[in-house]
Design an enzyme around this catalytic site. Structure first.
Site, mmCIF file in Angstrom:
data_model
loop_
_atom_site.group_PDB
_atom_site.id
_atom_site.type_symbol
_atom_site.label_atom_id
_atom_site.label_comp_id
_atom_site.label_asym_id
_atom_site.label_seq_id
_atom_site.Cartn_x
_atom_site.Cartn_y
_atom_site.Cartn_z
ATOM 1 N N HIS A 66 87.999 58.992 12.321
ATOM 2 C CA HIS A 66 87.908 57.555 12.567
ATOM 3 C C HIS A 66 87.393 57.361 13.822
ATOM 4 C CE1 HIS A 66 91.373 58.119 15.048
ATOM 5 N NE2 HIS A 66 91.190 56.956 15.534
ATOM 6 N N HIS A 81 84.602 53.487 17.106
ATOM 7 C CA HIS A 81 86.175 53.517 16.486
ATOM 8 C C HIS A 81 86.019 52.839 15.095
ATOM 9 C CE1 HIS A 81 90.368 52.915 16.257
ATOM 10 N NE2 HIS A 81 90.642 53.801 17.017
#
Length: 162
Positions: A66, A81
């Site tokens: 992620h 992110h």
């Protein structure tokens, strides 16, 4: 004799790693991004779940897939992110596309596939901050504005390096 061709470029163009709508980074629902502690940038509300390389550079993809960190110039970091509140998913909903460990990427490379429906049902938000660290950055110019719809590869930011 002009030796200008040997000068190292002091500008970096950061391209969109996702297809979606541009948001202000200050609108990301987490103070780590809104406080500019890490750096400045923008965010994207993704409409497609494939993260592409925004620059040609060294790369680190976290084990959970992620979080991606690129280093296009020494001391300049571009952080993606994916979503907010995605760390607790421990990688569920994310699939690394290249097999094996990557050290370097070329702009546009497909890196991580994200299951938008799954992540949206489990995380706080799909809004994806794209932050440029302020360590070795002289200035950052946004080339897009909130509400713009971008495709993968659309220039997002121009960074001038110290």
């Amino acid at each position: 004799m002009n030796l200008g061709i040997f000068k190292r470029s002091k500008e970096i163009i950061i391209n969109s790693p996702l297809r979606g709508e541009i948001k202000r980074v200050e609108d990301a629902p987490h103070e780590v991004f809104t406080s500019n502690v890490i750096g400045d940038g923008c965010a994207i509300e993704p409409t497609d779940g494939i993260i592409h390389a925004p620059v040609s550079s060294k790369v680190e993809i976290f084990k959970t897939n992620h979080l991606l960190i690129f280093e296009p110039k020494k001391g300049v970091y571009v952080v993606i992110h994916f979503g907010v509140g995605t760390s607790p998913l421990k990688g569920e909903g994310f699939t690394r596309l290249p097999k094996g460990e990557l050290k370097e990427v070329v702009v546009g490379d497909e890196l991580v596939s994200c299951d938008l429906d799954y992540i949206a049902s489990k995380a706080k938000s799909l809004m994806t901050p794209i932050i440029v660290s302020n360590d070795n950055v002289q200035s950052l110019e946004l080339l897009v504005k909130p509400g713009d719809l971008v495709e993968v590869g659309t220039p997002l930011m121009k960074v001038k390096v110290k």
